[in-house]
Design an enzyme around this catalytic site. Sequence first.
Site, PDB file in Angstrom:
ATOM      1  N   THR A  14      18.509  56.930 -17.654  1.00  0.00           N
ATOM      2  CA  THR A  14      18.486  55.830 -16.695  1.00  0.00           C
ATOM      3  C   THR A  14      17.079  55.342 -16.368  1.00  0.00           C
ATOM      4  O   THR A  14      16.086  56.025 -16.632  1.00  0.00           O
ATOM      5  CB  THR A  14      19.174  56.255 -15.378  1.00  0.00           C
ATOM      6  OG1 THR A  14      18.412  57.302 -14.765  1.00  0.00           O
ATOM      7  CG2 THR A  14      20.594  56.722 -15.629  1.00  0.00           C
ATOM      8  N   ASP A  15      17.059  54.176 -15.750  1.00  0.00           N
ATOM      9  CA  ASP A  15      15.802  53.635 -15.246  1.00  0.00           C
ATOM     10  C   ASP A  15      15.614  54.131 -13.807  1.00  0.00           C
ATOM     11  O   ASP A  15      16.393  54.951 -13.304  1.00  0.00           O
ATOM     12  CB  ASP A  15      15.790  52.107 -15.346  1.00  0.00           C
ATOM     13  CG  ASP A  15      16.902  51.428 -14.548  1.00  0.00           C
ATOM     14  OD1 ASP A  15      17.510  52.079 -13.664  1.00  0.00           O
ATOM     15  OD2 ASP A  15      17.168  50.250 -14.812  1.00  0.00           O
ATOM     16  N   ALA A  16      14.629  53.602 -13.122  1.00  0.00           N
ATOM     17  CA  ALA A  16      14.325  54.049 -11.761  1.00  0.00           C
ATOM     18  C   ALA A  16      15.469  53.787 -10.787  1.00  0.00           C
ATOM     19  O   ALA A  16      15.592  54.461  -9.773  1.00  0.00           O
ATOM     20  CB  ALA A  16      13.050  53.375 -11.268  1.00  0.00           C
TER      21      ALA A  16
END
Length: 140
Positions: A14-16
């Site tokens: 995932t991203d942030a």
Amino acid sequence: MAFEWPLRVYIEDTDAGGIVFYANYLRYMERARSEWLRSLGFEQQALMQAGVRFVVRDLNIRYRKAAVLDDQIVATTELAEITKAGMTLNQTVIRRSESAEKTEERTEELLVDAQVRVACINNEGRPAAIPADIVALMKT
């Protein structure tokens, strides 16, 4: 009938914001293609030693909804067409609800669907015919 490969979304995917990075769907589909071949009795390493390599030639992908951290997802692979030196696969990534595994009724959401054209090449990188034994098993 489509081959299914279950996965879970981890933090590394995932991203942030906890949403799966778009390129990771390609990894999920690659795993499903590899495991599909394995389920047919063909290990990638053995195929490569025999001079048979499968490479993505073309890809058409549509992102519909995002997967998020801890989702249980399933990447699918289904043979749509096979030619002398290639194949077209329909692939999806779907989200399954946790409760769906405990009941006969599944709750699924389509996240990504793609049409993937795969070419067969030899060790020199030239087009090669898909061996007949592989074709026969893929068509079953």
